[in-house]
Design an enzyme around this catalytic site. Structure first.
Site, PDB file in Angstrom:
ATOM      1  N   SER A  72      -4.532  -1.217   0.328  1.00  0.00           N
ATOM      2  CA  SER A  72      -3.545  -2.185   0.785  1.00  0.00           C
ATOM      3  C   SER A  72      -4.260  -3.470   1.201  1.00  0.00           C
ATOM      4  CB  SER A  72      -2.790  -1.597   1.981  1.00  0.00           C
ATOM      5  OG  SER A  72      -1.961  -2.575   2.561  1.00  0.00           O
ATOM      6  N   ALA A  73      -3.867  -4.601   0.582  1.00  0.00           N
ATOM      7  CA  ALA A  73      -4.613  -5.849   0.790  1.00  0.00           C
ATOM      8  C   ALA A  73      -4.571  -6.325   2.243  1.00  0.00           C
ATOM      9  CB  ALA A  73      -4.074  -6.939  -0.132  1.00  0.00           C
TER      10      ALA A  73
ATOM     11  N   GLY B  92       0.830  -1.205   0.000  1.00  0.00           N
ATOM     12  CA  GLY B  92       0.000   0.000   0.000  1.00  0.00           C
ATOM     13  C   GLY B  92       0.861   1.251   0.000  1.00  0.00           C
ATOM     14  N   THR B  93       1.973   1.200   0.725  1.00  0.00           N
ATOM     15  CA  THR B  93       2.897   2.339   0.767  1.00  0.00           C
ATOM     16  C   THR B  93       3.455   2.622  -0.618  1.00  0.00           C
ATOM     17  OG1 THR B  93       3.509   1.977   3.065  1.00  0.00           O
ATOM     18  CG2 THR B  93       5.134   3.089   1.688  1.00  0.00           C
TER      19      THR B  93
ATOM     20  N   CYS C 119       6.742   7.484  22.617  1.00  0.00           N
ATOM     21  CA  CYS C 119       7.694   6.487  23.088  1.00  0.00           C
ATOM     22  C   CYS C 119       7.554   5.160  22.340  1.00  0.00           C
ATOM     23  CB  CYS C 119       7.498   6.262  24.579  1.00  0.00           C
ATOM     24  SG  CYS C 119       5.783   6.043  25.022  1.00  0.00           S
TER      25      CYS C 119
ATOM     26  N   GLN D  25      -7.620   2.264   4.769  1.00  0.00           N
ATOM     27  CA  GLN D  25      -8.423   1.801   5.908  1.00  0.00           C
ATOM     28  C   GLN D  25      -9.883   1.586   5.559  1.00  0.00           C
ATOM     29  OE1 GLN D  25      -7.417   0.631   8.698  1.00  0.00           O
ATOM     30  NE2 GLN D  25      -5.279   1.217   8.495  1.00  0.00           N
TER      31      GLN D  25
END
Lengths: 55, 381
Positions: B200-201, B79-80, B326, B183
């Site tokens: 994105s799968a 997906g990126t 963090c 999403q």
């Protein structure tokens, strides 16, 4: 944040607490704390943040 | 702290927004396609033709679900990769119009990284994480805008964005709109009006390593990388065709279940939002209470270290994510939570999937308040 919360009862309403914090989240989270706890966020510069007790 | 090394119950995976567990159809389709789809689909012998048939069938399924033409769909290694190809290729195709990328402040970091290659104009969101449409309208109407980018819903806040209104502003300004729909594809109706879209799968229960890019006809897109001679958006090198087949098959299965799952998961995330607000003091529930992704909810706890809470939940068998500084590789708080101005420390993101049960959610809600209390006590609060 915990120190700020603990300092509040010892401060008169209208007085300002100066917070020194080098946490990268402080600039976001101190104003968020003020909003959640009903206190006034006065200003923030660098690692220094001023919070006024209003309640 | 009652650390024993063993979770206090069976493991409960609540991080579908990172990667949903494989849908059963994914596994079946992957195994079948491994047997039949290993050959190079561009070759002219029988094995190649079989692979090509599989690729065409997979493309047709995805195109139909997204209501686009098959030649507008391409598959990418993630997906990126698809999102970055959309941004970089969309910018390159509009070089003559300008260099500016208008984007929301809550885009995926992959889009923000791509934005650094050009001039960027960021548009803010409100406290609930919804785009400032007036500011968006002004930004896309400015001179020199090449492309606009809007996430359909952030994986950190869940608030559904006004994509169709934003697209209308882009259309008026003559600016193509890229929508990162990672999403929402497979969960919510795909909005209309965009020029480029990525998905994105592994977010819908498909295999990892498959991204989808759609570039509508008439949208100028130039490959940001050396391109082959097909003149069509496509990733470099050979496709993982078995994974693509599994991605398409699982998307069809997920879409068939989507409405029932939307109702069921919305009820469960509502329960989380309401019960956490009731049982955990000093907590901020993040994002729009109604107009949001069905499967995802986020909250932040004052006086709690996000990493400590993640580890405590992990010891009790719960896998969740966090936007606290963090827990991030950059040690910066989530840019999404910052853009919304909501509390970033003590942040927990819970994202559900088709295997999540009501009993699992109840167990999470029973365990959470005590863990938050323990961490606050240890920190001296």
């Amino acid at each position: 944040m915990i120190k700020l919360a603990k300092a509040m009862p010892g401060v008169a309403v209208g007085e300002i607490v100066r917070v020194l914090a080098d946490d990268p989240a402080a600039a976001n989270d101190i104003p968020a704390w003020c909003r959640m706890k009903g206190q006034e966020f006065v200003a923030g510069h660098g690692h220094q943040f001023d919070v006024r007790r209003v309640v | 702290m009652d650390y024993t090394g063993d979770p206090a119950g069976p493991p409960v995976y609540l991080d579908a927004a990172s990667a949903a567990p494989l849908h059963p159809v994914t596994r079946e389709a992957l195994l079948a396609a491994l047997a039949d789809g290993w050959a190079d689909p561009s070759r002219l012998y029988a094995a190649g033709r079989r692979a090509q048939q599989l690729q065409e069938a997979a493309t047709a399924v995805v195109a139909e679900i997204l209501s686009v033409r098959t030649d507008e769909v391409s598959f990418w290694p993630s997906g990126t990769a698809a999102a970055q190809a959309a941004v970089l290729g969309g910018l390159a195709g509009r070089q003559r119009a300008g260099r500016t990328l208008v984007h929301s402040a809550i885009e995926h970091s992959a889009v923000l990284h791509a934005a650094r290659s050009t001039e960027a104009a960021e548009v803010g969101v409100n406290r609930l994480g919804r785009l400032d449409l007036d500011a968006w309208d002004r930004a896309v109407s400015a001179p020199g805008v090449a492309l606009a980018s809007l996430i359909s819903a952030s994986h950190e806040a869940g608030t559904v964005q006004p994509v169709e209104e934003a697209a209308a502003a882009c259309a008026t300004a003559g600016v193509p709109l890229f929508v990162d729909a990672a999403q929402s594809v497979g969960r919510l109706r795909v909005p209309k009006g965009w020029s480029l879209l990525s998905a994105s799968a592994r977010k819908w229960g498909g295999p990892p390593g498959v991204g989808v890019l759609v570039v509508r006809k008439g949208v100028r897109w130039l490959s940001p990388q050396p391109q082959d001679d097909l003149y069509r958006p496509r990733a470099q090198g050979a496709l993982d065709l078995p994974a693509v087949v599994a991605a398409a098959a699982s998307l069809r299965a997920v879409v068939a279940e989507a409405e029932a799952e939307r109702v069921r998961l919305t009820e469960l995330t509502n329960r989380i939002r309401n019960r956490v607000a009731e049982t955990v003091p000093d907590v901020e529930i993040v994002g729009d209470p109604v107009d949001r992704l069905p499967h995802l909810t986020t909250f932040s706890c004052l006086y709690v270290d996000g990493e400590a809470l993640l580890h405590a939940l992990d010891r009790h068998g719960f896998a969740v994510s966090s936007g606290s500084s963090c827990t991030s590789s950059t040690l910066r708080p989530s840019h999404v939570l910052e853009a919304m101005g909501v509390l970033s420390h003590g942040n927990v993101r819970v994202s559900l999937h088709r295997g999540t049960t009501s009993a699992e959610v109840d167990r999470f809600l029973a365990v959470l308040p005590g863990l938050v209390e323990d961490i606050r006590k240890e920190a001296g609060f």
